[in-house]
Design an enzyme around this catalytic site. Structure first.
Site, PDB file in Angstrom:
ATOM      1  CE1 TYR A  85      -3.183   3.040   0.570  1.00 47.97           C
ATOM      2  CE2 TYR A  85      -3.484   2.321   2.777  1.00 47.97           C
ATOM      3  CZ  TYR A  85      -3.689   3.140   1.611  1.00 47.97           C
ATOM      4  OH  TYR A  85      -4.477   3.851   1.933  1.00 47.97           O
ATOM      5  CE  LYS A 113      -6.461   1.958  -0.779  1.00 42.81           C
ATOM      6  NZ  LYS A 113      -7.130   1.629   0.558  1.00 42.81           N
ATOM      7  CB  ILE A 155      -8.352  -1.586  -2.257  1.00 44.48           C
ATOM      8  CG1 ILE A 155      -7.655  -2.942  -2.740  1.00 44.48           C
ATOM      9  CG2 ILE A 155      -8.177  -1.586  -0.626  1.00 44.48           C
ATOM     10  CD1 ILE A 155      -6.121  -2.364  -2.450  1.00 44.48           C
TER      11      ILE A 155
END
Length: 244
Positions: A85, A113, A155
């Protein structure tokens, strides 16, 4: 979120039981301490998580070498896929395309992400990953642009309040109806903007409360949104037919 490790494990177990195998549960297990991230990852894996979302270390602004060691150490210890992320606006640390290219070869690192907001960087990442590595939007308002670069999905924040509609937008794109997906991306922009009037997840929890889905309770350092935010948020939800 300001939750203890035990509370996170309880939350994951609840989500896993509720999903009953219909959907995978991806659990956030990041930390600015690698050892703590490993411990939390193993705990959430034991609670039933199908995958782990690992944010870059925050405050401890590590070098690229530190980033590589951080993600490799976690991925070496776990038994479920890891999604990295990258959200430099929150952490101060960016995962560069070069680092993604290296980590994408790790058998347990399945995707990223990408919430840098930098479309040029996202395009460069897309150019250096294989089909087995997934690229997910981390910014709701850049989902269709990212999909156009070969991304797998998003997401999402806004999907917490309009899961079916947001999913349909992505499915439209993946099915080849890119024009419909683009129209929906534009149509959802005011709602997405309203959910980011203050730091996430403050507005989205307020929205869910207005929709009767949960109580408007916050744990410090999160606190209730301002009245101005609440008024704008309610009016926006009403425009989208989400509140009476």
């Amino acid at each position: 979120a300001p939750l203890s490790a035990q509370e996170k494990a309880q939350l994951v177990k609840f989500a896993v039981d509720l999903a009953s195998g219909r959907l995978p549960v991806i659990a956030g297990a990041g930390s600015n301490c690698t050892a703590e991230a490993v411990s939390l990852s193993l705990s959430l894996e034991e609670a039933g998580a199908d995958g782990l979302l690992i944010v870059t270390p925050y405050y401890n602004k590590c070098t690229d070498s530190g980033l590589l060691a951080h993600f490799e150490t976690i991925a070496d210890k776990v038994h479920v896929p890891v999604i990295m992320y990258s959200v430099p606006s929150r952490t101060g640390v960016n995962i560069s395309p070069r680092i993604v290219r290296i980590l994408a070869d790790h058998p347990m690192i399945a995707g990223i992400k990408e919430a840098s907001g930098n479309i040029s960087q996202i395009c460069e990442i897309a150019s250096c990953i294989g089909e087995s590595f997934s690229l997910y939007a981390g910014n709701d308002d850049q989902t269709v642009p990212l999909l156009s670069l070969g991304g797998s999905g998003c997401i999402s924040t806004v999907a917490n309040i309009i899961p079916a509609r947001f999913s349909a937008m992505i499915r439209s794109f993946l099915a080849g109806d890119t024009a419909a997906a683009a129209r929906e991306q534009v149509a959802l922009k005011p709602l997405i903007d309203a959910l980011f009037l203050e730091v996430n997840p403050v507005p989205v929890k307020a929205a869910l409360s207005m929709m009767g889905k949960c109580a408007a309770e916050y744990r410090l350092p999160m606190c209730p949104p301002s009245n101005k935010t609440l008024y704008i948020l309610y009016d926006t939800l009403k425009e989208y037919g989400l509140v009476q």
